[in-house]
Write a protein that holds these residues in place. Structure first.
Motif, mmCIF file in Angstrom:
data_model
loop_
_atom_site.group_PDB
_atom_site.id
_atom_site.type_symbol
_atom_site.label_atom_id
_atom_site.label_comp_id
_atom_site.label_asym_id
_atom_site.label_seq_id
_atom_site.Cartn_x
_atom_site.Cartn_y
_atom_site.Cartn_z
ATOM 1 N N GLU A 15 4.975 -0.503 -0.638
ATOM 2 C CA GLU A 15 6.326 -0.185 -1.088
ATOM 3 C C GLU A 15 7.291 -0.065 0.095
ATOM 4 O O GLU A 15 8.401 -0.586 0.057
ATOM 5 N N LYS A 16 6.860 0.616 1.151
ATOM 6 C CA LYS A 16 7.698 0.762 2.354
ATOM 7 C C LYS A 16 7.917 -0.582 3.030
ATOM 8 O O LYS A 16 9.000 -0.885 3.518
ATOM 9 N N ALA A 17 6.868 -1.400 3.081
ATOM 10 C CA ALA A 17 6.977 -2.719 3.709
ATOM 11 C C ALA A 17 7.976 -3.600 2.951
ATOM 12 O O ALA A 17 8.793 -4.282 3.570
ATOM 13 N N ILE A 18 7.921 -3.566 1.633
ATOM 14 C CA ILE A 18 8.865 -4.337 0.825
ATOM 15 C C ILE A 18 10.287 -3.824 1.048
ATOM 16 O O ILE A 18 11.221 -4.617 1.210
ATOM 17 N N GLU A 19 10.448 -2.518 1.085
ATOM 18 C CA GLU A 19 11.766 -1.913 1.320
ATOM 19 C C GLU A 19 12.348 -2.365 2.668
ATOM 20 O O GLU A 19 13.509 -2.771 2.742
ATOM 21 N N LYS A 20 11.551 -2.310 3.715
ATOM 22 C CA LYS A 20 12.015 -2.713 5.051
ATOM 23 C C LYS A 20 12.325 -4.204 5.098
ATOM 24 O O LYS A 20 13.292 -4.636 5.705
ATOM 25 N N ARG A 21 11.474 -5.027 4.482
ATOM 26 C CA ARG A 21 11.700 -6.473 4.466
ATOM 27 C C ARG A 21 13.008 -6.808 3.767
ATOM 28 O O ARG A 21 13.805 -7.620 4.264
ATOM 29 N N LEU A 22 13.273 -6.191 2.632
ATOM 30 C CA LEU A 22 14.526 -6.426 1.915
ATOM 31 C C LEU A 22 15.728 -5.982 2.743
ATOM 32 O O LEU A 22 16.760 -6.661 2.777
ATOM 33 N N PHE A 23 15.598 -4.861 3.423
ATOM 34 C CA PHE A 23 16.661 -4.358 4.295
ATOM 35 C C PHE A 23 16.957 -5.362 5.414
ATOM 36 O O PHE A 23 18.115 -5.690 5.688
ATOM 37 N N LEU A 24 15.906 -5.884 6.050
ATOM 38 C CA LEU A 24 16.082 -6.855 7.132
ATOM 39 C C LEU A 24 16.699 -8.156 6.630
ATOM 40 O O LEU A 24 17.542 -8.759 7.304
#
Length: 76
Positions: free
Chosen positions: A28-37
């Motif tokens: 979930e955190k990885a997806i959140e960071k990827r979307l942010f980037l």
């Protein structure tokens, strides 16, 4: 389990560069960071993706209580 966020920049059809960005502990955190980037990126030749060690994939799948999604009809 670790989820690595990677950045791939394509220069031509067969010429690209991959960078390691960061590691997250949860998907979930990885997806959140990827979307942010992705929202911050203005270069159309750059994509971000999440990478996971193949040994960890089986552990991740076994740890989930959900049953796998099975498609019984073709989705358009």
């Amino acid at each position: 389990m670790q989820f690595d966020i990677m950045k791939k920049t394509t220069f031509s059809d067969d010429n690209y560069h991959t960078n390691y960005i960061r590691t997250e502990k949860t998907l979930e955190k990885a997806i959140e960071k990827r979307l942010f980037l992705e929202k911050l990126e203005d270069n159309k030749q750059t994509i971000y993706y999440i990478s996971i060690n193949i040994d960890n994939v089986f552990d991740y799948l076994r740890s989930r209580d959900e049953k796998p999604l099975v498609l019984t009809e073709e989705v358009a």
